[in-house]
Design a protein around this motif. Structure first.
Motif, mmCIF file in Angstrom:
data_model
loop_
_atom_site.group_PDB
_atom_site.id
_atom_site.type_symbol
_atom_site.label_atom_id
_atom_site.label_comp_id
_atom_site.label_asym_id
_atom_site.label_seq_id
_atom_site.Cartn_x
_atom_site.Cartn_y
_atom_site.Cartn_z
ATOM 1 N N LYS A 144 11.240 -6.746 2.475
ATOM 2 C CA LYS A 144 10.464 -7.873 1.969
ATOM 3 C C LYS A 144 9.221 -8.126 2.807
ATOM 4 O O LYS A 144 8.261 -8.743 2.334
ATOM 5 C CB LYS A 144 11.336 -9.130 1.926
ATOM 6 N N ASP A 145 9.207 -7.629 4.054
ATOM 7 C CA ASP A 145 8.040 -7.826 4.922
ATOM 8 C C ASP A 145 7.085 -6.639 4.883
ATOM 9 O O ASP A 145 6.015 -6.696 5.510
ATOM 10 C CB ASP A 145 8.498 -8.033 6.374
ATOM 11 N N ASN A 146 7.458 -5.615 4.184
ATOM 12 C CA ASN A 146 6.636 -4.411 4.184
ATOM 13 C C ASN A 146 5.411 -4.580 3.294
ATOM 14 O O ASN A 146 5.501 -5.093 2.169
ATOM 15 C CB ASN A 146 7.463 -3.216 3.703
ATOM 16 N N VAL A 147 4.269 -4.154 3.777
ATOM 17 C CA VAL A 147 3.045 -4.088 2.983
ATOM 18 C C VAL A 147 2.804 -2.610 2.696
ATOM 19 O O VAL A 147 2.349 -1.869 3.569
ATOM 20 C CB VAL A 147 1.845 -4.695 3.726
ATOM 21 N N PRO A 148 3.134 -2.147 1.503
ATOM 22 C CA PRO A 148 3.097 -0.698 1.237
ATOM 23 C C PRO A 148 1.688 -0.132 1.318
ATOM 24 O O PRO A 148 0.704 -0.794 0.964
ATOM 25 C CB PRO A 148 3.678 -0.590 -0.175
ATOM 26 N N GLU A 149 1.606 1.090 1.810
ATOM 27 C CA GLU A 149 0.325 1.792 1.861
ATOM 28 C C GLU A 149 -0.214 2.050 0.456
ATOM 29 O O GLU A 149 -1.427 2.117 0.249
ATOM 30 C CB GLU A 149 0.507 3.114 2.609
ATOM 31 N N TYR A 150 0.698 2.168 -0.509
ATOM 32 C CA TYR A 150 0.321 2.497 -1.885
ATOM 33 C C TYR A 150 1.426 1.967 -2.798
ATOM 34 O O TYR A 150 2.592 1.989 -2.403
ATOM 35 C CB TYR A 150 0.159 4.011 -2.038
ATOM 36 N N ARG A 162 -2.761 -1.262 10.665
ATOM 37 C CA ARG A 162 -1.479 -1.463 9.991
ATOM 38 C C ARG A 162 -0.839 -0.120 9.651
ATOM 39 O O ARG A 162 0.349 -0.043 9.422
ATOM 40 C CB ARG A 162 -1.682 -2.290 8.728
ATOM 41 N N ASN A 163 -1.642 0.952 9.587
ATOM 42 C CA ASN A 163 -1.096 2.271 9.319
ATOM 43 C C ASN A 163 -0.509 2.918 10.557
ATOM 44 O O ASN A 163 0.148 3.941 10.482
ATOM 45 C CB ASN A 163 -2.179 3.200 8.767
ATOM 46 N N PHE A 219 5.592 1.971 4.326
ATOM 47 C CA PHE A 219 6.096 3.003 3.428
ATOM 48 C C PHE A 219 5.646 2.695 1.996
ATOM 49 O O PHE A 219 5.770 1.558 1.522
ATOM 50 C CB PHE A 219 7.619 3.069 3.487
ATOM 51 N N PRO A 220 5.097 3.685 1.273
ATOM 52 C CA PRO A 220 4.576 3.423 -0.086
ATOM 53 C C PRO A 220 5.697 3.040 -1.055
ATOM 54 O O PRO A 220 6.858 3.415 -0.881
ATOM 55 C CB PRO A 220 3.934 4.762 -0.480
ATOM 56 N N ASP A 221 5.326 2.337 -2.087
ATOM 57 C CA ASP A 221 6.246 2.036 -3.180
ATOM 58 C C ASP A 221 6.255 3.194 -4.178
ATOM 59 O O ASP A 221 5.304 3.982 -4.254
ATOM 60 C CB ASP A 221 5.821 0.750 -3.901
#
Length: 837
Positions: A144-150, A162-163, A219-221
């Protein structure tokens, strides 16, 4: 002078008179001859009845003008001269061209082949690669805290901070892995599931998969499909030791393991064995999977439907060695009359618990009305000389343990083995059959296989018209992958469902959890709009929620779209939905599929399901709670009008007026019901109908009104595609579908799947699997990067295809697992030319 002049005139007159008289005589002679031949009187006739020819003039009369004859046109000399010069010039130029071609060819041989400039690359190759697939377990954060790269907003600039990865080992303690258990021991209304073991005396328990909570940072979605829609877990991840460790990965050969996985980042690898004293490393060198599976099926037989009488095998009837293949507490039940194969799978799950030796669940189940579970077979498609690598062995162990043993026999694993030499008569000679079967599988899997060959299929399904479409035989594994599956189902009617599964499929999550959630979701799908949803990729970042997607598909179907792709859609019969005032025969909207869509010569009287009401009146109720007859992992697209290579590979159908309605799904990994397989078998036997492998099950389902469902499983992509552009490419067919038009992604545009995790030749799938195993790919990854960086990769459950020829570092043997010639993939590998269906 006057007398001389008169004398000259007289001589002249006399000479001319003599000349004229001579000509007159000659003319009369000619006339007399002509009249004589024509019986006309002449002056020289001796008959008094003929009139005299003396009336003719003695003087010469002027002859009639002759008709001028026909003469060839004589070309002027000047023109001839120019033509000769032109011909000579042409010959000289031709000779000079030959001399130049000879010189150029000689120079190319001397200098080597000069490559032409490559064609312009497709647009997606310009997109940058995503980097956050290759993080590590020391960078885990809550999902829930992850901001996906894509995916992200195309106008958003990537945040390099952030990356960044946590690169210091030991920066924070690594949490312990957690046991993953998707099995329900007791379900209300069902018989109790009894535990199965890996040894005959029930002492060796089966280790279970472990996971970590959270996901790798940034991690991307999944760009296509959805975890939430299918009920899969995306808030956890699996690393290689917790996932494959229970099956011999990560410990040495001396202790019964594979000897692989002893290098690289091993922090937390032993958590699997330290959690409980009851679970320890298993010595797999002594496990006989055939016996173990048979014992488990017999122990839990009360949970399933009774076994029907099996079909009759018209070919060889091998004997079964009950002592070798049956469980310790079972004895053969000869009353069913189906002992016809030396392979275990012809007995596994077929016997009811013998009298006097029933499980403890039987008395209880006989007293109350229990819900019985369907029987399901999983057919692993392989061939007789397949090279089984260490990685393949671990994969197969995970399938048998998680699907069959830990579930209490809900799935039975079989190997469907293709004998590639048609000159071997496996259908006629018992000794040949047994000898080939003995050598076709690794020792630990012996007793689980069934042989088949293309010539055998030609004998069973005879009379089919041979077209050699694309130089391939109609009974071949490439064009008719499901023929042996149809015949297997005919011989084994006890199986309600059959999974056709390829050797080159991998899953980073737990098998039973994935299969069970797919089954539940497809069962809950309503039939209204189902075929239309089946034909599209679901892209959450563009389409929104599943409900939004469902309504969007409804509008596109009923109202049509103004997409220019419709121009390239296949021509169909005009309907009442045509564009007002348009002269085109192509309707703008589509008629939704509602019930059977039979071709001209469909097999009739098959009790095909009929809609209970009209399409307009249905409230998304028909089909809810109905098991799917066909489950696929790629959209069921309409090949009509596309550039797909096999759209016209149709055999036996009446195509005088039009091709039959059809659907297709790329890759043959799918679940088929007994009802569907029976219809496919009868269509082939009675009507001599068949189609290309990837079209056949879906088209039969369409013709007979069966329930077919595309499961939108999560798919990842390796580059930063703009989501809207991705949706436009993947659903570039008619009215927003993936097929039905020349602009479809299927056919000449399949290169767009190269960077995905699921397709017949996806390039990202094998690379991701190898990196997850800690191997180097294109000089990236490997042991040093893991140890110095954030640790080994940890992925959520991802279905991958194709994965073959994986080389693993094995203790005492170096790099093992290299693919031998002829091995390393599924039966449909290589498969569509230019493709690979």
């Amino acid at each position: 002078m006057a007398s001389e002049k008169s004398t000259f005139q007289l001589e002249s007159y006399e000479s001319s008179s003599e000349s004229d008289l001579e000509e007159a005589r000659y003319a009369r002679r000619k006339t007399s001859t002509r009249f004589h031949r024509g019986k006309v009187p002449s002056a020289y006739s001796s008959s008094s009845r003929e009139s005299s020819g003396s009336h003719q003039h003695l003087l010469k009369t002027s002859p009639k003008k002759r008709r001028s004859g026909y003469y060839f046109y004589r070309v002027p000399q000047k023109v001839v001269k120019y033509m000769c010069w032109a011909l000579l010039s042409t010959i000289i130029i031709f000779v000079l061209c030959l001399i130049r071609a000879s010189y150029t060819s000689s120079r190319q041989v001397e200098m080597g082949t000069v490559e032409k400039s490559p064609p312009k690359p497709p647009p997606w190759e310009a997109f940058p690669f995503l980097t956050r697939y290759h993080g590590g377990i020391r960078s885990l954060i809550p999902q829930k805290d992850n901001v996906p790269e894509y995916p992200h907003d195309p106008e958003e600039k990537p945040d390099l901070e952030r990356n960044a990865t946590i690169a210091v080992k030991g920066a924070r303690p690594l949490p312990k892995s957690v046991l993953f258990d998707p099995y329900s021991t007791v379900r209300e209304g069902y018989a109790e599931k009894l535990e199965c073991f890996l040894d005959p005396i029930d002492t060796v328990r089966i280790p279970k998969v472990h996971y970590y909570s959270g996901v790798m940072k940034r991690f991307p979605d999944a760009v296509m499909g959805s975890y939430g829609v299918l009920g899969l877990r995306n808030d956890i991840c699996f690393e290689r030791f917790g996932r494959l460790g229970p099956y011999g990965y990560g410990y040495s050969l001396k202790r019964g393991g594979t000897g692989a996985g002893l290098h690289g980042d091993r922090e937390g690898a032993e958590d699997l064995w330290t959690e409980s004293e009851e679970i320890s490393e298993v010595d797999y060198s002594n496990v006989q999977w055939a016996k173990v599976q048979a014992s488990c099926a017999t122990k839990n037989a009360a949970r399933y439907h009774p076994v029907e009488h099996a079909g009759e095998d018209i070919f060889v009837s091998p004997k079964t060695d009950e002592k070798e293949t049956m469980g310790a507490d079972s004895r053969p039940d000869e009353s069913d009359g189906i002992m016809r194969d030396s392979n275990l799978e012809r007995r596994v799950g077929q016997n009811r618990p013998p009298a006097g030796n029933q499980s403890s669940a039987d008395p209880e189940s006989s007293k109350k009305n229990v819900i019985l579970l369907p029987r399901t077979a999983v057919l692993i498609r392989t061939w007789w000389d397949f090279h089984y690598t260490t990685e393949d062995i671990v994969y197969l162990r995970s399938l048998i343990a998680e699907l069959s043993l830990l579930s209490g026999g809900e799935f039975i694993i079989h190997f469907l083995i293709h004998v590639r030499d048609d000159n071997v008569p496996i259908w006629a000679d018992q000794k040949i059959y047994d000898r080939i079967l003995e050598n076709a599988l690794p020792a630990e899997f012996r007793g689980m296989g069934t042989l088949w060959s293309e010539r055998q299929m030609g004998l069973i399904y005879g009379g089919i018209q041979e077209s050699f479409f694309r130089d391939l035989p109609v009974h071949g594994v490439y064009r008719s992958t499901f023929m042996p599956v149809q015949y297997f189902s005919h011989l084994h009617p006890e199986y309600d469902f059959v999974w056709n599964w390829e050797m080159d499929v991998r899953y980073t999550g737990q098998w039973y959890h994935f299969f069970d959630q797919i089954r539940k979701w497809t069962k809950a799908q309503p039939r209204k709009g189902l075929w239309e949803r089946n034909g599209r990729f679901y892209i959450p970042s563009v389409h929104g929620s599943w409900e939004d997607f469902k309504q969007m598909v409804r509008v596109q179907t009923e109202m049509g779209t103004d997409s220019p792709n419709n121009i390239w859609s296949g021509l169909k019969a005009p309907t009442g939905n045509s564009i007002p005032g348009s002269s085109s025969t192509q309707p703008k909207a589509d008629t939704p599929v509602w019930g059977p869509e039979p071709p001209l010569d469909v097999l009739t009287d098959q009790n095909d399901p009929q809609p209970p009401t009209t399409h307009e009146k249905d409230k998304y109720e028909w089909g809810v709670g109905e098991e799917a007859d066909l489950i696929t992992f790629n959209p069921l697209f309409d090949p009509d009008g596309t550039t797909w290579f096999f759209t016209k590979d149709i055999t036996g159908y009446n195509t005088t007026s039009s091709l039959p309605p059809r659907r297709a799904a790329i890759t043959t990994s799918s679940r088929l019901s007994k009802r569907l397989l029976t219809l496919m078998h009868r269509e082939t036997v009675l009507k001599r109908h068949t189609m290309f492998s990837e079209m056949w099950p879906a088209s039969v389902s369409l013709h007979h009104g069966l329930k077919a469902v595309y499961a939108p499983h999560p798919m990842y992509i390796d580059r930063d595609w703009p989501p809207a552009y991705l949706a436009a490419v993947m659903n570039a067919g008619r009215n927003g579908a993936s097929g039905g038009a020349r602009t479809s992604v299927y056919g000449g545009r399949e290169h767009n799947f190269k960077g995905t995790t699921w397709f017949y030749d996806a390039g990202f799938a094998p690379n991701l699997w190898r990196r997850w195993l800690g191997l180097k790919v294109d000089n990236d990854g490997g042991e040093r990067e893991e140890v110095a960086g954030a640790g080994r990769m940890c992925l959520p459950g991802v279905l991958l295809h194709p994965v073959k020829g994986v080389e693993m570092v094995v203790e005492g043997a170096g790099m093992l697992g290299a693919e031998e010639e002829g091995g390393g993939g599924g039966e449909m590998d290589g498969e569509e030319p230019g493709v690979g269906e």
